[in-house]
Structures are given as C-alpha cells and as structure tokens.
Motif scaffolding. Structure first.
Motif, short mmCIF file in Angstrom:
data_model
loop_
_atom_site.label_atom_id
_atom_site.label_comp_id
_atom_site.label_asym_id
_atom_site.label_seq_id
_atom_site.Cartn_x
_atom_site.Cartn_y
_atom_site.Cartn_z
N TYR A 60 0.83 -1.20 0.00
CA TYR A 60 0.00 0.00 0.00
C TYR A 60 0.87 1.26 0.00
O TYR A 60 0.64 2.19 -0.78
CB TYR A 60 -0.94 0.00 1.22
CG TYR A 60 -1.87 1.18 1.25
CD1 TYR A 60 -3.05 1.18 0.50
CD2 TYR A 60 -1.56 2.31 2.00
CE1 TYR A 60 -3.90 2.27 0.51
CE2 TYR A 60 -2.39 3.41 2.01
CZ TYR A 60 -3.56 3.39 1.26
OH TYR A 60 -4.40 4.48 1.26
N LEU A 61 1.90 1.26 0.86
CA LEU A 61 2.78 2.43 0.94
C LEU A 61 3.52 2.67 -0.37
O LEU A 61 3.64 3.80 -0.83
CB LEU A 61 3.79 2.26 2.09
CG LEU A 61 3.20 2.30 3.51
CD1 LEU A 61 4.23 1.86 4.54
CD2 LEU A 61 2.67 3.69 3.86
N VAL A 62 3.98 1.59 -0.98
CA VAL A 62 4.70 1.72 -2.26
C VAL A 62 3.76 2.31 -3.33
O VAL A 62 4.18 3.07 -4.20
CB VAL A 62 5.27 0.35 -2.70
CG1 VAL A 62 5.74 0.38 -4.15
CG2 VAL A 62 6.41 -0.07 -1.77
N ASN A 63 2.48 2.03 -3.20
CA ASN A 63 1.52 2.52 -4.19
C ASN A 63 0.94 3.88 -3.88
O ASN A 63 0.60 4.64 -4.78
CB ASN A 63 0.39 1.52 -4.37
CG ASN A 63 0.79 0.41 -5.29
OD1 ASN A 63 0.71 0.55 -6.51
ND2 ASN A 63 1.30 -0.68 -4.72
N PHE A 64 0.79 4.19 -2.59
CA PHE A 64 0.05 5.40 -2.23
C PHE A 64 0.78 6.41 -1.35
O PHE A 64 0.29 7.52 -1.18
CB PHE A 64 -1.27 5.03 -1.54
CG PHE A 64 -2.20 4.25 -2.43
CD1 PHE A 64 -2.86 4.87 -3.48
CD2 PHE A 64 -2.39 2.88 -2.22
CE1 PHE A 64 -3.72 4.14 -4.30
CE2 PHE A 64 -3.24 2.15 -3.04
CZ PHE A 64 -3.90 2.78 -4.10
N SER A 65 1.91 6.04 -0.75
CA SER A 65 2.55 7.00 0.17
C SER A 65 3.29 8.08 -0.59
O SER A 65 4.34 7.85 -1.20
CB SER A 65 3.52 6.28 1.11
OG SER A 65 4.26 7.26 1.81
N ARG A 66 2.76 9.29 -0.52
CA ARG A 66 3.37 10.40 -1.26
C ARG A 66 4.78 10.69 -0.75
O ARG A 66 5.66 11.06 -1.52
CB ARG A 66 2.50 11.66 -1.13
CG ARG A 66 1.11 11.46 -1.71
CD ARG A 66 0.19 12.61 -1.37
NE ARG A 66 0.52 13.85 -2.06
CZ ARG A 66 0.19 14.11 -3.31
NH1 ARG A 66 -0.50 13.24 -4.01
NH2 ARG A 66 0.53 15.26 -3.86
#
Ligand SMILES: *Cc1c(COP(=O)(O)O)cnc(C)c1O
Length: 382
Positions: free
Chosen positions: A254-260
């Motif tokens: 999730y972080l790789v996809n969404f963390s700005r």
C-alpha cells in the motif's frame, strides 16, 4: 509589512528564553568529544548511543558503497532509485526484527508523516497517541483525515477505556514511542500489544531511541512483543542517516503505491545504505556496547547528589528536570564552562515548567567521563 510575524515571533521567543540558534560543530574526529568555537567539550547530548559514528568498518563500507553504487540514488525508489544496497539492507532489517517487510525513508520525520498520512486516509480511522509522542508523529496524525485522541503518558487504563468506547470503529491505531526521546523511559510495550490485540487495533511504535540499545541484539521494542508497525531512524544509535519502517506485506504494498512521502522523494544514498548494513551487523554482535551503556548509566545514577531530580530509566537517555527555562539555560552554561556539553531542552519540545538537561550516555564514554559529568552536575545544581 509583509509577513510581519517573522520578526515579532522571534522577538517573543527571545523574551521567553526559548530562542534557538545554530551552533557549528567543528569536530573533525567525531566521538565523545565535540569542538565548538575552538573549545573542546565532553559531549553528553549526542544520540550516537552505541558510539558507532565514525567507526572504521562503517566508514570503509561507506566508501565501498560509494564505489559500487554511487553516493546518490539519482531518483525516487519507484523510478530507478531502488538499488541492490537498499534491498540488501531491507532484507537484513527484516531478519533482525523478524518482520516480513521493510521500507526505507529519507528521515524518521518523513516516515512518521508517511505512516499517519497513509493510515489516516479517512475519518473512519482513529489514532490513539501517547501524550509524549514525538512532534513528527503528532504532525503526521493531525495532518491526516483520521480522528486523533491522545492518552496520558503510558496510561494503559485510559487507553483501554478510550478504545472500549470505540468498538464500532473499524480502523484503530495505537501509537507510542519505544523509548521516549525527552525523558528516556520506556513504553509498556507488552501491555500496549495486548490492548491492541484485545481491541482489534494495530500498534505502531517509533523506536528512534530503542533501536540498537534495547533488546539482546539491539532489535528494540520487538524484543518485548510482536509489533505491527515499527519505525526507527538510522541517524541515532545506528550512526548513519535515514529511517526504516517494518510492517506486513499488505501495508508495504500500500505504501509503495500510495505513500506520497515515499513515492515523491529520492531514495536514500545507496552508499549510506551499504554503510548501514555494516552498522547493523556490528550492533547485533557487539553486545558490549549495550552493556557499557547500562554500567555507565548505573554509575551515573549512584554518583548524582540526591538533590538532583533524575528520571531513572533503562535507556541511554537520562533527564534531569530543572523546571524553569532560564534556570535550565544557566545550568547548561555553567556546565559548558566545566567542559561538559549538555543542551538545555525547553518548551515547546517539553511541557512548560519541565525544562531539563537531557544527558545521553554512550558506549564511547568511560567511567572517568561519567565521574566528571556527575561531579560537574552536582556542583552546577547545588
Ligand atoms: C529523531 C526522531 C525522529 C526523527 O527522525 P529523523 O531521522 O531524525 O528525521 C522521529 N521520532 C523520534 C522519536 C525521534 O527522536
């Protein structure tokens, strides 16, 4: 005038004895001593708890990393910045903390903003933060869309009450620090993990001051319980720079996809990643560094006069509570004259009337240094 507040705010800061300024550290061979304006001091304000900064093997690894991978990642991790050095470091950290996944950030501050921002996607999320949580956790939590509650420092009962009245809330996160930065005491990690389990919440711990120091192999708070998410900076006991976060596979993805904060930031220097690998290898096997911190801390506690108000802890951090800002500055100045460098910590870093001297005892100190420190403090406070 435009942006008038800039001048008035700084002026007010001076009046309140809260004025801050940069002091250039002119030390060439960083260790337990620092050189400021040509004068040498014993440094008791460093976060280099294990004395690993400037270690010859880590320096050598840094050089090797630079030769192999370069000093710069040259782009964000998702473009081409994710090098073998990063992957190898993440793998080592996963093994060390016994966690499925690890993600590197350029600083602990940005890792904290990232995690609260990601988990606080909507009002559906509720965050429960210990009142003494670090500024970057507080900023991250309040800048997110989540509802934020703060519980009294280490008050498990209050936390349980808060969570018990939120059983219909699906996404709950308990957040605390493994070792608290400004007074060195530890979170009740086992109790927090139990509450999280009972209340179907996740537990997040900021291990900035635990990593390297706490646990048989310096693995930090995960030595007490299985923690859902852990963050630790590389710039304290680990002696390099940057931060890591450990978590499960889903959150990693999730972080790789969404963390700005992750996506739009250059990956940490691969040379630094390579040096960090070496540092973590040393941390795991050199138990004497942790043992030395404990021995020296114990000696310090014994040598201090009973008039000195010391927060007793198991960590490297030992706070001496002074109260008033001006008095704290005065004592810190007196100590400087004795060749002891101890920065006075004042509001807003700590609560009003709890200004303090934050002593950090490191593996690079020796018994003679501690004797001198205790003597100087006893004299300055008397
Ligand atoms: C130092 C610190 C941070 C920030 O880490 P950096 O890598 O220095 O940005 C975050 N949390 C705590 C508790 C800290 O002490």
């Amino acid at each position: 005038m435009t942006f008038d507040f800039i001048r008035t705010d700084v002026k007010e800061q001076k009046i309140k004895s809260r004025y801050r300024q940069l002091v250039c550290n002119n030390t060439t061979n960083q260790g337990k001593e620092i050189v400021i304006k040509g004068k040498s001091y014993l440094n008791f304000s460093s976060n280099d708890y294990l004395g690993l900064n400037n270690h010859s093997e880590i320096n050598k690894a840094l050089q090797e990393g630079a030769d192999k991978f370069g000093t710069c990642a040259s782009s964000s991790s998702l473009v081409t910045g994710y090098h073998y050095a990063h992957q190898a470091l993440e793998d080592d950290i996963c093994q060390w903390l016994n966690k499925p996944k690890c993600l590197l950030f350029s600083s602990g501050f940005s890792a904290n903003l990232a995690i609260f921002h990601a988990l606080g996607k909507s009002k559906q999320s509720h965050f429960y933060l210990d009142k003494l949580s670090h500024a970057s956790m507080i900023d991250g939590a309040y800048q997110s869309n989540a509802k934020v509650r703060r519980f009294n420092h280490n008050d498990i009962e209050q936390l349980t009450t808060l969570l018990s009245s939120a059983t219909t809330i699906p996404d709950k996160l308990i957040a605390s620090e493994g070792v608290f930065s400004m007074d060195g005491c530890q979170a009740k990690v086992k109790a927090l993990a139990q509450v999280a389990k009972d209340q179907e919440a996740w537990l997040y711990l900021d291990d900035a001051h635990s990593i390297g120091v706490i646990g048989d192999k310096g693995e930090g708070s995960n030595s007490f319980a299985d923690i859902d998410i852990t963050m630790a900076t590389l710039g304290k006991a680990i002696g390099t720079s940057g931060a890591f976060l450990t978590c499960n596979e889903d959150l990693h993805e999730y972080l790789v996809n969404f963390s700005r904060h992750y996506i739009y930031s250059t990956a940490i220097s691969p040379a630094i990643a390579w040096a960090t690998k070496k540092s973590i290898e040393l941390i795991q096997k050199e138990h004497w560094r942790r043992e030395k911190i404990s021995e020296l801390s114990e000696l310090f506690t014994v040598l201090l006069s009973p008039d000195v108000e010391l927060v007793t802890t198991q960590s490297s951090i030992h706070a001496i509570i002074i109260g008033d800002e001006k008095k704290a500055l005065l004592i810190s100045d007196k100590l400087k004259k004795q060749g002891v460098w101890l920065t006075a910590i004042r509001p807003p870093t700590v609560a009003v009337n709890s200004s303090r001297l934050r002593v950090t005892i490191c593996a690079s100190h020796n018994t003679q240094d501690i004797r001198y420190l205790a003597e100087s403090i006893n004299k300055a406070i008397a």
